[in-house]
Design a protein around this motif. Structure first.
Motif, PDB file in Angstrom:
ATOM      1  N   VAL A 126     -17.998 -16.986 -19.586  1.00  0.00           N
ATOM      2  CA  VAL A 126     -18.279 -15.739 -18.390  1.00  0.00           C
ATOM      3  C   VAL A 126     -17.660 -14.583 -17.950  1.00  0.00           C
ATOM      4  CG1 VAL A 126     -16.982 -18.089 -17.903  1.00  0.00           C
ATOM      5  CG2 VAL A 126     -15.558 -16.422 -18.393  1.00  0.00           C
ATOM      6  N   VAL A 127     -18.054 -14.044 -16.363  1.00  0.00           N
ATOM      7  CA  VAL A 127     -17.817 -13.126 -16.202  1.00  0.00           C
ATOM      8  C   VAL A 127     -16.269 -12.729 -15.573  1.00  0.00           C
ATOM      9  CG1 VAL A 127     -17.718 -10.759 -14.862  1.00  0.00           C
ATOM     10  CG2 VAL A 127     -20.037 -12.140 -16.398  1.00  0.00           C
ATOM     11  N   VAL A 128     -15.626 -12.783 -16.053  1.00  0.00           N
ATOM     12  CA  VAL A 128     -13.845 -12.145 -14.781  1.00  0.00           C
ATOM     13  C   VAL A 128     -14.061 -11.496 -14.427  1.00  0.00           C
ATOM     14  CG1 VAL A 128     -12.673 -11.129 -16.300  1.00  0.00           C
ATOM     15  CG2 VAL A 128     -11.601 -12.419 -15.220  1.00  0.00           C
ATOM     16  N   VAL A 129     -13.220 -11.488 -12.676  1.00  0.00           N
ATOM     17  CA  VAL A 129     -13.543 -10.146 -11.743  1.00  0.00           C
ATOM     18  C   VAL A 129     -12.476 -10.622 -11.006  1.00  0.00           C
ATOM     19  CG1 VAL A 129     -14.705 -10.576  -9.480  1.00  0.00           C
ATOM     20  CG2 VAL A 129     -15.725 -11.754 -10.722  1.00  0.00           C
ATOM     21  N   ASP A 130     -12.533  -9.188 -11.032  1.00  0.00           N
ATOM     22  CA  ASP A 130     -11.257  -9.142 -10.012  1.00  0.00           C
ATOM     23  C   ASP A 130     -11.433  -7.613  -8.754  1.00  0.00           C
ATOM     24  OD1 ASP A 130      -8.634  -8.240  -9.229  1.00  0.00           O
ATOM     25  OD2 ASP A 130      -8.009  -8.312 -11.401  1.00  0.00           O
ATOM     26  N   ASP A 131     -10.590  -7.960  -7.645  1.00  0.00           N
ATOM     27  CA  ASP A 131     -11.114  -6.840  -6.592  1.00  0.00           C
ATOM     28  C   ASP A 131     -11.269  -5.422  -6.618  1.00  0.00           C
ATOM     29  OD1 ASP A 131      -8.466  -7.579  -6.157  1.00  0.00           O
ATOM     30  OD2 ASP A 131      -8.799  -7.287  -3.951  1.00  0.00           O
ATOM     31  N   VAL A 152     -14.750 -18.033 -22.814  1.00  0.00           N
ATOM     32  CA  VAL A 152     -15.004 -17.451 -23.631  1.00  0.00           C
ATOM     33  C   VAL A 152     -15.521 -15.386 -22.286  1.00  0.00           C
ATOM     34  CG1 VAL A 152     -16.384 -15.987 -25.043  1.00  0.00           C
ATOM     35  CG2 VAL A 152     -16.116 -18.199 -25.892  1.00  0.00           C
ATOM     36  N   VAL A 153     -14.417 -15.051 -22.625  1.00  0.00           N
ATOM     37  CA  VAL A 153     -14.582 -13.996 -21.142  1.00  0.00           C
ATOM     38  C   VAL A 153     -15.374 -12.832 -22.352  1.00  0.00           C
ATOM     39  CG1 VAL A 153     -13.745 -12.057 -20.042  1.00  0.00           C
ATOM     40  CG2 VAL A 153     -12.325 -14.664 -20.705  1.00  0.00           C
ATOM     41  N   LYS A 154     -16.678 -12.553 -21.723  1.00  0.00           N
ATOM     42  CA  LYS A 154     -17.542 -11.316 -21.997  1.00  0.00           C
ATOM     43  C   LYS A 154     -17.688 -10.108 -21.533  1.00  0.00           C
ATOM     44  CE  LYS A 154     -20.355 -13.215 -24.922  1.00  0.00           C
ATOM     45  NZ  LYS A 154     -20.248 -13.037 -26.412  1.00  0.00           N
ATOM     46  N   PHE A 155     -17.388 -10.076 -20.128  1.00  0.00           N
ATOM     47  CA  PHE A 155     -16.799  -8.751 -19.710  1.00  0.00           C
ATOM     48  C   PHE A 155     -15.708  -9.213 -18.237  1.00  0.00           C
ATOM     49  CE2 PHE A 155     -21.085  -9.209 -18.283  1.00  0.00           C
ATOM     50  CZ  PHE A 155     -21.494  -9.136 -17.097  1.00  0.00           C
ATOM     51  N   ALA A 156     -15.769  -7.841 -17.429  1.00  0.00           N
ATOM     52  CA  ALA A 156     -14.883  -7.837 -16.358  1.00  0.00           C
ATOM     53  C   ALA A 156     -16.065  -7.481 -15.648  1.00  0.00           C
ATOM     54  CB  ALA A 156     -13.474  -7.294 -16.366  1.00  0.00           C
ATOM     55  N   LEU A 157     -15.625  -7.503 -14.173  1.00  0.00           N
ATOM     56  CA  LEU A 157     -16.560  -6.699 -13.050  1.00  0.00           C
ATOM     57  C   LEU A 157     -15.573  -6.747 -11.937  1.00  0.00           C
ATOM     58  CD1 LEU A 157     -18.856  -6.306 -11.828  1.00  0.00           C
ATOM     59  CD2 LEU A 157     -19.306  -8.605 -10.682  1.00  0.00           C
ATOM     60  N   ALA A 172      -8.433  -2.816 -24.430  1.00  0.00           N
ATOM     61  CA  ALA A 172      -7.671  -2.560 -25.703  1.00  0.00           C
ATOM     62  C   ALA A 172      -8.148  -4.481 -26.130  1.00  0.00           C
ATOM     63  CB  ALA A 172      -6.394  -2.615 -25.619  1.00  0.00           C
ATOM     64  N   ARG A 173      -8.415  -5.455 -24.701  1.00  0.00           N
ATOM     65  CA  ARG A 173      -7.969  -6.685 -25.260  1.00  0.00           C
ATOM     66  C   ARG A 173      -9.448  -7.274 -25.959  1.00  0.00           C
ATOM     67  NH1 ARG A 173      -5.019 -10.657 -22.021  1.00  0.00           N
ATOM     68  NH2 ARG A 173      -6.523 -12.306 -23.945  1.00  0.00           N
ATOM     69  N   GLY A 174     -10.197  -6.464 -26.671  1.00  0.00           N
ATOM     70  CA  GLY A 174     -11.684  -6.289 -26.205  1.00  0.00           C
ATOM     71  C   GLY A 174     -12.431  -6.769 -25.315  1.00  0.00           C
ATOM     72  N   ILE A 175     -11.897  -6.518 -23.602  1.00  0.00           N
ATOM     73  CA  ILE A 175     -13.102  -7.143 -22.809  1.00  0.00           C
ATOM     74  C   ILE A 175     -13.340  -6.342 -22.337  1.00  0.00           C
ATOM     75  CG2 ILE A 175     -13.036  -8.201 -20.665  1.00  0.00           C
ATOM     76  CD1 ILE A 175     -12.554  -9.881 -23.531  1.00  0.00           C
ATOM     77  N   PRO A 176     -14.979  -5.535 -22.610  1.00  0.00           N
ATOM     78  CA  PRO A 176     -15.469  -4.613 -21.451  1.00  0.00           C
ATOM     79  C   PRO A 176     -14.925  -4.580 -19.962  1.00  0.00           C
ATOM     80  CG  PRO A 176     -17.275  -5.470 -22.949  1.00  0.00           C
ATOM     81  CD  PRO A 176     -16.267  -6.661 -23.256  1.00  0.00           C
ATOM     82  N   VAL A 177     -15.344  -3.900 -19.455  1.00  0.00           N
ATOM     83  CA  VAL A 177     -14.915  -3.236 -18.157  1.00  0.00           C
ATOM     84  C   VAL A 177     -15.959  -2.847 -17.402  1.00  0.00           C
ATOM     85  CG1 VAL A 177     -13.323  -2.472 -15.904  1.00  0.00           C
ATOM     86  CG2 VAL A 177     -12.535  -3.002 -17.991  1.00  0.00           C
ATOM     87  N   VAL A 178     -16.605  -3.517 -16.075  1.00  0.00           N
ATOM     88  CA  VAL A 178     -17.555  -3.028 -15.827  1.00  0.00           C
ATOM     89  C   VAL A 178     -17.121  -2.939 -13.915  1.00  0.00           C
ATOM     90  CG1 VAL A 178     -20.197  -3.270 -14.254  1.00  0.00           C
ATOM     91  CG2 VAL A 178     -19.625  -3.863 -17.230  1.00  0.00           C
TER      92      VAL A 178
END
Length: 189
Positions: A126-131, A152-157, A172-178
């Motif tokens: 999944v892609v995790v999202v936040d505004d 499994v979180v692949k990255f954050a949008l 730092a948790r290993g989740i790239p942020v876009v």
């Protein structure tokens, strides 16, 4: 995409960005408040978020050879963004369409007691999202819930990165942020 980027930026600045003295969800005070829900719930804003968000997600899928099953995050800020991106994926690339889910702040106390609602199952990538990210706390909370449910979180949008440490905390948790915008790009600082 630059015309779409500029149009969405204009709507964000008009509807969502306020300056003054504000207390944020983290408890910190700030001279800047960004309420992306107002833009994300605007029909034109949602369409533009869907286009830019799907473009960013699709680009990452292509460049890294990812398979993404679903997109979602903590209700309420992530809901319209996730839906807009998911709908755009269905319209532009039906063969790569991604499903949409949302995460309740607490599990339901009735029914099936679910905390993740919608189109999510254990094993999904999944892609995790936040505004908006400030400290990254709500995004990290969403990641915890997704991982506890077997996702499994692949990255954050993120629609807007306030550039106040949230990106670093998530990465730092290993989740790239876009992020589609940052404080700097939004305010031309």
């Amino acid at each position: 995409m630059s015309e779409t980027y500029d149009k969405l930026k204009s709507i964000l600045l008009e509807k969502s960005v306020r300056t003054g003295e504000f207390t944020l969800a983290s408890g910190a005070t700030s001279d800047l408040y960004i309420d992306c829900r107002v833009t994300a719930l605007d029909p034109v804003g949602a369409r533009l978020i869907g286009q830019l968000g799907w473009h960013a997600v699709h680009e990452r899928i292509q460049s890294e050879g990812l398979e993404i099953d679903a997109i979602g995050g903590m209700t309420m800020g992530a809901d319209p963004i996730s839906l807009a991106v998911g709908m755009t994926s269905a319209m532009e690339h039906p063969d790569e369409m991604i499903q949409v889910f949302n995460i309740r702040k607490e599990p339901k106390v009735h029914g099936r007691g679910k905390q993740i609602e919608g189109n999510f199952k254990s094993g999904d990538q999944v892609v995790v999202v936040d505004d908006v990210i400030t400290t990254g706390g709500s995004t990290l909370q969403a990641i915890d819930v997704i991982e506890a449910a077997g996702g499994v979180v692949k990255f954050a949008l993120v629609l807007v990165d306030r550039e106040e440490g949230g990106r670093a905390a998530i990465e730092a948790r290993g989740i790239p942020v876009v992020s589609l915008y940052s404080r700097s790009t939004l305010l031309n600082a």
